[in-house]
Design an enzyme around this catalytic site. Structure first.
Site, short mmCIF file in Angstrom:
data_model
loop_
_atom_site.label_atom_id
_atom_site.label_comp_id
_atom_site.label_asym_id
_atom_site.label_seq_id
_atom_site.Cartn_x
_atom_site.Cartn_y
_atom_site.Cartn_z
N GLU A 112 56.61 43.29 59.68
CA GLU A 112 56.61 41.24 58.45
C GLU A 112 57.97 41.25 57.80
O GLU A 112 57.72 40.75 57.76
CB GLU A 112 55.68 42.36 57.30
CG GLU A 112 53.69 42.45 57.65
CD GLU A 112 54.00 44.06 58.64
OE1 GLU A 112 54.70 44.68 58.01
OE2 GLU A 112 52.82 43.94 59.43
N PHE A 188 47.24 52.26 64.85
CA PHE A 188 48.50 51.43 65.81
C PHE A 188 50.08 52.14 65.72
O PHE A 188 50.01 51.75 66.77
CB PHE A 188 48.96 49.97 65.25
CG PHE A 188 48.12 49.20 65.05
CD1 PHE A 188 48.67 48.07 65.56
CD2 PHE A 188 46.33 48.84 64.97
CE1 PHE A 188 47.27 46.80 66.73
CE2 PHE A 188 45.72 48.34 65.34
CZ PHE A 188 46.33 47.07 66.03
N GLU A 193 52.85 52.37 68.58
CA GLU A 193 53.97 53.16 68.01
C GLU A 193 55.90 53.81 68.72
O GLU A 193 56.01 54.18 69.13
CB GLU A 193 54.36 52.83 66.09
CG GLU A 193 54.37 51.02 66.22
CD GLU A 193 53.92 50.54 65.07
OE1 GLU A 193 54.61 49.84 64.67
OE2 GLU A 193 53.59 51.46 63.61
N1 C8R Z 1 51.21 46.69 62.39
C1 C8R Z 1 49.65 47.07 62.88
N2 C8R Z 1 49.23 46.71 62.18
C2 C8R Z 1 49.38 45.34 60.70
C3 C8R Z 1 50.10 44.90 61.01
C4 C8R Z 1 51.65 46.09 61.16
O1 C8R Z 1 52.57 45.73 60.72
N3 C8R Z 1 50.38 44.13 59.85
C5 C8R Z 1 49.48 43.74 59.80
N4 C8R Z 1 49.13 42.38 58.60
N5 C8R Z 1 48.52 44.62 60.58
P1 C8R Z 1 47.06 50.87 58.99
P2 C8R Z 1 48.26 51.34 61.21
C6 C8R Z 1 46.85 44.56 60.14
O2 C8R Z 1 45.64 51.10 59.13
O3 C8R Z 1 46.64 51.37 62.47
C7 C8R Z 1 52.15 47.74 62.45
C8 C8R Z 1 46.70 45.20 60.92
O4 C8R Z 1 45.79 44.28 61.08
O5 C8R Z 1 47.06 50.36 58.12
O6 C8R Z 1 48.68 52.48 61.37
C9 C8R Z 1 53.40 48.34 61.61
O7 C8R Z 1 54.57 48.81 61.84
C10 C8R Z 1 45.96 46.36 61.16
O8 C8R Z 1 44.11 46.04 61.86
O9 C8R Z 1 47.51 51.28 60.16
C11 C8R Z 1 52.64 49.74 60.97
O10 C8R Z 1 53.58 50.77 61.40
C12 C8R Z 1 46.05 46.57 59.60
O11 C8R Z 1 46.88 45.49 59.86
C13 C8R Z 1 51.98 50.01 61.77
O12 C8R Z 1 51.64 48.95 62.98
C14 C8R Z 1 46.73 47.92 59.50
O13 C8R Z 1 46.39 49.62 60.04
C15 C8R Z 1 50.91 49.99 60.67
O14 C8R Z 1 48.92 50.45 61.78
#
Ligand code: C8R
Length: 267
Positions: A112, A188, A193
């Site tokens: 972000e 994610f 990643e």
């Molecule tokens: N990332 C993923 N999802 C993101 C995001 C982001 O930067 N920004 C937002 N707003 N979202 P979680 P994770 C939303 O379980 O699955 C990247 C999406 O709707 O807390 O491991 C970021 O770089 C998503 O469903 O974490 C980070 O490293 C949730 O917020 C991972 O991926 C995040 O879900 C986090 O993803």
């Protein structure tokens, strides 16, 4: 009231596309490049109008449930920035704390803090076949369909972010959740990643495992899903480091809750 609460499905309350979404993206983009991140990060090649247009075009006139990651590629390519070495911060389940720690790109850079994430974070969007091409009354939830517009967006954005990370990368996650482990291969982070870190550019994965001040540690760096994370990281040839509740994070948490017992011990 009871009727409203038990009505067909909770997802019927989903909001539609954020009104003025294109204008919001253009405004955020100028704020990003002219003010907030002006001298913090390298800037993207595309103009703000071009970026907002590429994003809007990617999902407009598309059915909301069949949008592949490839649709967002022209936007990702135009908005892509080089990442400073050792600065990438990934997170899972600790979005707010990770952003507080990152400090708007000063200490670390989250997705972000890059243009791609900054332009659309917190917005809602989905397309439809009929005019005007965007659905402003209701967008599907993530459970409704596998390739809902914003899920494929965050998947593509996460992948592009991971691909540009260089040097040491950091991942912050929560070791106190009873409902899910700190590391999941289907988060994610686990899915888009870790598998896309460049083996030639990344040297180590440094894990920050946090535990909210008032909650017991379900997992630590030595047990549970962290063991699997270590295996997945080292199998890719990266060094693995993990620290439970580093002082810097403890101080951040204590700023919100200074009188709690755990914070009396901070020196
Ligand atoms: N990332 C993923 N999802 C993101 C995001 C982001 O930067 N920004 C937002 N707003 N979202 P979680 P994770 C939303 O379980 O699955 C990247 C999406 O709707 O807390 O491991 C970021 O770089 C998503 O469903 O974490 C980070 O490293 C949730 O917020 C991972 O991926 C995040 O879900 C986090 O993803």
């Amino acid at each position: 009231l009871l009727l409203a609460m038990t009505s067909p499905s909770a997802s019927d309350n989903n909001p539609g596309t954020t009104p003025h979404i294109q204008d919001i993206c253009i405004g955020r983009c100028y704020d990003y490049s002219q003010i907030k991140y002006k001298s913090v990060l390298p800037q993207a090649s595309g103009s703000c109008e071009e970026l907002a247009d590429k994003f809007f075009t990617a999902f407009s006139h598309q059915p909301p449930c069949s949008l592949s990651m490839a649709h967002y590629q022209p936007f990702m390519d135009a908005a892509k920035q080089a990442l400073p070495e050792d600065k990438a911060l990934f997170w899972s389940g600790v979005k707010q704390l990770a952003h507080e720690y990152a400090g708007d790109g000063r200490r670390f850079v989250t997705l972000e803090d890059t243009l791609i994430g900054y332009l659309v974070d917190g917005l809602v969007w989905c397309g439809q076949g009929s005019p005007p091409g965007q659905n402003y009354s209701r967008c599907p939830s993530w459970n409704d369909c596998p390739l809902e517009s914003s899920e494929s967006f965050w998947a593509a954005a996460s992948k592009a972010f991971a691909e540009s990370a260089r040097g040491r990368v950091t991942v912050m996650t929560d070791g106190s959740r009873a409902d899910r482990p700190a590391y999941r291969r289907d988060s994610f982070f686990g899915k888009y990643e870790l598998p896309f870190l460049n083996k030639a550019l990344v040297t180590s994965v440094d894990v920050i495992l946090t535990h909210p001040l008032d909650q017991p540690a379900v997992e630590t760096c030595e047990n549970g899903s962290l063991v699997q994370l270590m295996q997945d990281v080292t199998a890719r040839g990266f060094n693995f480091n993990c620290e439970d509740d580093p002082q810097a994070i403890l101080h951040l948490l204590c700023a919100d809750d200074p009188v709690i017992r755990e914070c009396q011990l901070v020196t």
